[in-house]
Design an enzyme around this catalytic site. Structure first.
Site, short mmCIF file in Angstrom:
data_model
loop_
_atom_site.label_atom_id
_atom_site.label_comp_id
_atom_site.label_asym_id
_atom_site.label_seq_id
_atom_site.Cartn_x
_atom_site.Cartn_y
_atom_site.Cartn_z
N HIS A 94 0.77 -1.23 0.06
CA HIS A 94 0.06 0.07 -0.05
C HIS A 94 0.88 1.20 -0.24
CE1 HIS A 94 -0.34 0.95 4.89
NE2 HIS A 94 0.90 0.47 4.24
N CYS A 136 5.45 6.43 4.55
CA CYS A 136 4.38 5.28 4.01
C CYS A 136 3.85 6.13 2.82
CB CYS A 136 3.39 5.34 5.02
SG CYS A 136 4.06 4.15 6.58
N HIS A 184 5.00 0.21 -0.35
CA HIS A 184 5.55 -0.55 0.36
C HIS A 184 4.75 -1.66 0.58
CE1 HIS A 184 3.78 2.19 3.14
NE2 HIS A 184 3.88 1.05 4.16
N HIS A 197 3.75 -5.10 3.67
CA HIS A 197 3.79 -5.64 4.96
C HIS A 197 3.22 -7.18 5.01
CE1 HIS A 197 3.84 -1.64 6.84
NE2 HIS A 197 2.89 -1.01 5.93
N HIS A 220 -1.36 -10.43 -1.11
CA HIS A 220 -0.51 -10.08 -2.16
C HIS A 220 -1.12 -9.16 -3.41
CE1 HIS A 220 1.84 -13.43 -0.66
NE2 HIS A 220 2.60 -12.78 -0.97
N GLU A 239 0.09 -4.40 11.31
CA GLU A 239 1.14 -3.99 10.21
C GLU A 239 2.54 -4.48 10.36
OE1 GLU A 239 -0.18 -0.23 7.65
OE2 GLU A 239 1.60 0.22 8.93
#
Length: 135
Positions: free
Chosen positions: A14, A23, A27, A29, A68, A123
């Protein structure tokens, strides 16, 4: 009141629009959704809900819908490029923050008729957001 909790793991990418920190960049998680259900009474088997049913229904939805995938705000300027490249995306009407993803999972779980009272979205191993519904 009885409470049961199931953890579901998934990976997602996201970025946050209009955000000044790191952010704001694309990137990813390794997310951990922690779903808590509650009931005043147990079913005939002595359960709030069978853990495997929660995994089968909500886990499958997570796998098919957000695992994914790149979770992006509907106004993200990267959307056309990612779509053109055939990248899997999930579009949100809100910024894809941990809090909004927790709410997304909560809302889906509740819509399945499960007595969800809380969803935590971890996260990272140190950061989580929680959504507990309006009731």
């Amino acid at each position: 009141m009885y409470r049961v909790t199931r953890e579901l793991l998934f990976c997602y990418g996201h970025r946050l629009l209009d955000y000044e920190g790191k952010c704001r960049h694309l990137h990813g998680h390794n997310g951990r959704a922690v779903i808590t259900l509650a009931a005043a009474e147990l079913d005939r088997l002595g359960m709030v809900l069978d853990f495997s049913r929660l995994k089968r229904v909500v886990g499958q939805w997570i796998d098919e819908t957000i695992d994914h995938k790149m979770l992006l705000h509907e106004n993200d300027p990267m959307l056309p490029f990612l779509r053109q490249q055939g990248e899997p995306v999930f579009i949100m009407k809100v910024n894809p923050t941990a809090a909004n993803i927790a709410r997304l999972i909560y809302d889906y779980t509740a819509a399945q008729g499960f007595p969800v009272v809380e969803v935590q979205l971890w996260e990272t191993e140190n950061c989580c957001a929680t959504y507990q519904g309006a009731g």
